[in-house]
Scaffold this motif. Sequence first.
Motif, PDB file in Angstrom:
ATOM      1  N   PHE A  81       0.829  -1.202   0.000  1.00 46.01           N
ATOM      2  CA  PHE A  81       0.000   0.000   0.000  1.00 46.01           C
ATOM      3  C   PHE A  81       0.868   1.259   0.000  1.00 46.01           C
ATOM      4  CE2 PHE A  81      -2.222   3.381   2.350  1.00 46.01           C
ATOM      5  CZ  PHE A  81      -3.354   3.524   1.561  1.00 46.01           C
ATOM      6  N   TYR A  82       1.879   1.298   0.868  1.00 41.53           N
ATOM      7  CA  TYR A  82       2.677   2.525   1.011  1.00 41.53           C
ATOM      8  C   TYR A  82       3.827   2.643   0.011  1.00 41.53           C
ATOM      9  CZ  TYR A  82       0.161   3.645   5.279  1.00 41.53           C
ATOM     10  OH  TYR A  82      -0.823   3.978   6.188  1.00 41.53           O
ATOM     11  N   TYR A  83       4.269   1.518  -0.561  1.00 45.60           N
ATOM     12  CA  TYR A  83       5.346   1.546  -1.558  1.00 45.60           C
ATOM     13  C   TYR A  83       4.905   0.737  -2.780  1.00 45.60           C
ATOM     14  CZ  TYR A  83       7.802   2.781   2.759  1.00 45.60           C
ATOM     15  OH  TYR A  83       8.171   3.351   3.956  1.00 45.60           O
ATOM     16  N   PRO A  84       3.850   1.194  -3.460  1.00 48.07           N
ATOM     17  CA  PRO A  84       3.287   0.416  -4.576  1.00 48.07           C
ATOM     18  C   PRO A  84       4.293   0.235  -5.708  1.00 48.07           C
ATOM     19  CG  PRO A  84       2.402   2.657  -4.562  1.00 48.07           C
ATOM     20  CD  PRO A  84       3.146   2.488  -3.275  1.00 48.07           C
ATOM     21  N   GLY A  85       4.322  -0.964  -6.256  1.00 44.26           N
ATOM     22  CA  GLY A  85       5.197  -1.238  -7.389  1.00 44.26           C
ATOM     23  C   GLY A  85       6.572  -1.745  -7.014  1.00 44.26           C
TER      24      GLY A  85
ATOM     25  N   GLY B  32      14.022  -6.719   2.063  1.00 45.70           N
ATOM     26  CA  GLY B  32      13.932  -5.311   1.710  1.00 45.70           C
ATOM     27  C   GLY B  32      13.030  -5.111   0.508  1.00 45.70           C
ATOM     28  N   LEU B  33      12.825  -3.842   0.154  1.00 47.03           N
ATOM     29  CA  LEU B  33      11.992  -3.474  -0.984  1.00 47.03           C
ATOM     30  C   LEU B  33      12.876  -2.912  -2.089  1.00 47.03           C
ATOM     31  CD1 LEU B  33       9.061  -1.675   0.882  1.00 47.03           C
ATOM     32  CD2 LEU B  33       9.206  -4.062   0.170  1.00 47.03           C
ATOM     33  N   PHE B  34      12.587  -3.332  -3.317  1.00 47.99           N
ATOM     34  CA  PHE B  34      13.448  -2.961  -4.436  1.00 47.99           C
ATOM     35  C   PHE B  34      12.649  -2.311  -5.558  1.00 47.99           C
ATOM     36  CE2 PHE B  34      15.896  -5.886  -2.054  1.00 47.99           C
ATOM     37  CZ  PHE B  34      17.228  -5.637  -2.335  1.00 47.99           C
ATOM     38  N   ALA B  35      13.318  -1.397  -6.250  1.00 43.12           N
ATOM     39  CA  ALA B  35      12.770  -0.767  -7.454  1.00 43.12           C
ATOM     40  C   ALA B  35      13.868  -0.756  -8.504  1.00 43.12           C
ATOM     41  CB  ALA B  35      12.308   0.657  -7.151  1.00 43.12           C
ATOM     42  N   ASN B  36      13.593  -1.311  -9.653  1.00 41.55           N
ATOM     43  CA  ASN B  36      14.578  -1.405 -10.729  1.00 41.55           C
ATOM     44  C   ASN B  36      15.858  -2.089 -10.278  1.00 41.55           C
ATOM     45  OD1 ASN B  36      12.894  -0.011 -12.596  1.00 41.55           O
ATOM     46  ND2 ASN B  36      13.513   1.945 -11.690  1.00 41.55           N
ATOM     47  N   GLY B  37      15.709  -3.075  -9.410  1.00 42.33           N
ATOM     48  CA  GLY B  37      16.853  -3.875  -8.992  1.00 42.33           C
ATOM     49  C   GLY B  37      17.677  -3.300  -7.867  1.00 42.33           C
ATOM     50  N   SER B  38      17.328  -2.126  -7.349  1.00 42.71           N
ATOM     51  CA  SER B  38      18.090  -1.487  -6.277  1.00 42.71           C
ATOM     52  C   SER B  38      17.183  -1.214  -5.085  1.00 42.71           C
ATOM     53  CB  SER B  38      18.696  -0.171  -6.772  1.00 42.71           C
ATOM     54  OG  SER B  38      19.579  -0.402  -7.850  1.00 42.71           O
TER      55      SER B  38
ATOM     56  N   LEU C 188       9.374   9.777  -7.830  1.00 42.87           N
ATOM     57  CA  LEU C 188       9.629   8.339  -7.723  1.00 42.87           C
ATOM     58  C   LEU C 188       8.343   7.573  -8.021  1.00 42.87           C
ATOM     59  CD1 LEU C 188      11.815   8.286  -4.478  1.00 42.87           C
ATOM     60  CD2 LEU C 188      12.593   8.017  -6.843  1.00 42.87           C
ATOM     61  N   PRO C 189       8.398   6.532  -8.813  1.00 38.45           N
ATOM     62  CA  PRO C 189       7.175   5.837  -9.225  1.00 38.45           C
ATOM     63  C   PRO C 189       6.421   5.165  -8.081  1.00 38.45           C
ATOM     64  CG  PRO C 189       9.120   4.612  -9.916  1.00 38.45           C
ATOM     65  CD  PRO C 189       9.605   5.948  -9.450  1.00 38.45           C
ATOM     66  N   TYR C 190       7.097   4.883  -6.989  1.00 35.35           N
ATOM     67  CA  TYR C 190       6.441   4.227  -5.858  1.00 35.35           C
ATOM     68  C   TYR C 190       6.035   5.211  -4.762  1.00 35.35           C
ATOM     69  CZ  TYR C 190      11.418   4.311  -4.591  1.00 35.35           C
ATOM     70  OH  TYR C 190      12.714   4.690  -4.380  1.00 35.35           O
ATOM     71  N   GLN C 191       6.207   6.507  -5.034  1.00 31.65           N
ATOM     72  CA  GLN C 191       5.705   7.531  -4.112  1.00 31.65           C
ATOM     73  C   GLN C 191       4.568   8.256  -4.826  1.00 31.65           C
ATOM     74  OE1 GLN C 191       8.977   9.974  -2.680  1.00 31.65           O
ATOM     75  NE2 GLN C 191       9.511   8.460  -1.141  1.00 31.65           N
ATOM     76  N   VAL C 192       3.358   7.832  -4.518  1.00 33.39           N
ATOM     77  CA  VAL C 192       2.181   8.338  -5.207  1.00 33.39           C
ATOM     78  C   VAL C 192       1.251   9.008  -4.200  1.00 33.39           C
ATOM     79  CG1 VAL C 192       2.341   6.575  -6.992  1.00 33.39           C
ATOM     80  CG2 VAL C 192       0.975   6.134  -4.944  1.00 33.39           C
ATOM     81  N   SER C 193       0.298   9.768  -4.727  1.00 37.61           N
ATOM     82  CA  SER C 193      -0.691  10.423  -3.865  1.00 37.61           C
ATOM     83  C   SER C 193      -1.949   9.575  -3.826  1.00 37.61           C
ATOM     84  CB  SER C 193      -1.016  11.820  -4.410  1.00 37.61           C
ATOM     85  OG  SER C 193      -2.050  12.410  -3.642  1.00 37.61           O
TER      86      SER C 193
END
Length: 464
Positions: free
Chosen positions: A126-130, A348-354, A373-378
């Motif tokens: 929910f808080y870090y979608p994607g 941990g949580l990853f985005a684009n491998g990092s 950032l794509p995982y920081q949405v409103s």
Amino acid sequence: MKWLLWQTAASPVGQRGRTHALLGVSRSVPGRTEISGRGAMRALRVTVAFAVAAGAVFTGSASSAAGVGASAPSAATASASTTYPRPAGTSFTLSGRGYGHGRGMSQYGAYGAALKGLSRNEMLSFYYPGTTRSTSIGNPTMRVRLTALGSTTTQLVTTPGLVVSDGTKTGALAVRNSDGTPRERWRLVPEGTGLTLQWLEKGSWRSTSSWRARTVPLSFTDASLGAVRVVLPDGTQRDYRRTVRGIRWGAGMMTLSVVSMDYYLQSVVPSEMPASWPTAALEAQVIAARTYAAHQRANQAPGTPYDTCDSTSCQVYRGMAGYTTAGTQVPHENARSTAAVASTAGLGLFANGSPALTEFGSSNGGRTVKTALPYQVSLADPYDAVPSGSTSRWTKTLPISAIEKAYPTIGKLKALRIDKRDGIDAWGGRIITMTVIGSAGSKTVKGTAFSAALGLRSTWWTVS
């Protein structure tokens, strides 16, 4: 990012809207009642958060990311100006939302989600979608810059197994003076281009000959204790697990705590979230904190001697335990949060491998904040206001005298003008810029700067 050991469930977490001084990014944490004199840290955290993060509150489009339910503001809403004249009384009454910058996970929201039956993974989605989950962070060594010790000296208490090493030779420090009295205190001080080890004898510091002006890092360990005891500038003492290291840095020195990621988190998590909170919330906090630390570690400039710091500019880290001036031990770890570290080992949580930038804060006021950032949405947060004591809603009496003191060049205050908000949700959303209008002139400031100067919990407020 956000805060410290909390006393009761009534006021669990503090504001963590602060900017990450190492990377130029920021995160925030819940406002709580602290013990052992830690109340001052909350104000410091708020000040650092808003003052350094000025201008970073809203980036990217104000419209919602696809499918997350954010409202798209009209241009008029985002840019409309509202003026609040000086009231007849001595103060403004403010109504506000949230505690911190609102990016990433709301800690009160995680608490509320747990009360509603969500699992840690559901909270994180929910808080870090994607983002994706992986245990590949593991348990690496973390070098934590101990800003709590200052930059002029590192003082240590002699323990039975205390030794010093430069990587090639080692010296025992649990020794006696020529008159048979034990050497109870040691310290490192800058000398020339290196560091010198001194001991305290009969009220005077004396320099060693074999550990003088050393230009390589000097590390302290006590294998029997598993920790090193240091003396803070205020005279209190603190135990740090494993290794304490001193290095020459600029005109002074830097002290590091060198520990595994798990030991680091055992101290961080109960400082950031009350250990009495539900297990699912604690596990979500562990994973966010581990990822945040891994992100810092991965993004340090080459040659930087540390991976993270111990303050609200990074994540609050106070070692294994502290000691009051009376010698009473104050644990900085807790069995429940330590269990949460173990049950999420390496995760941990990853985005684009990092590792993702997993910012978090006390409360978002009911809506998360979008960034580039794509995982920081409103999106609307139905969990933020659920727990009793949540900082999702607040009121504050703001004295006119405090505003005039913060901005003395304006003269007598005439009005506050809100020039621009982010255009999302109640009152037009968070304040981007505003102008303090006075008899001698006006000053336009960032909403973050005004909130920092006047001790407000967030930039999302209006005059009641």
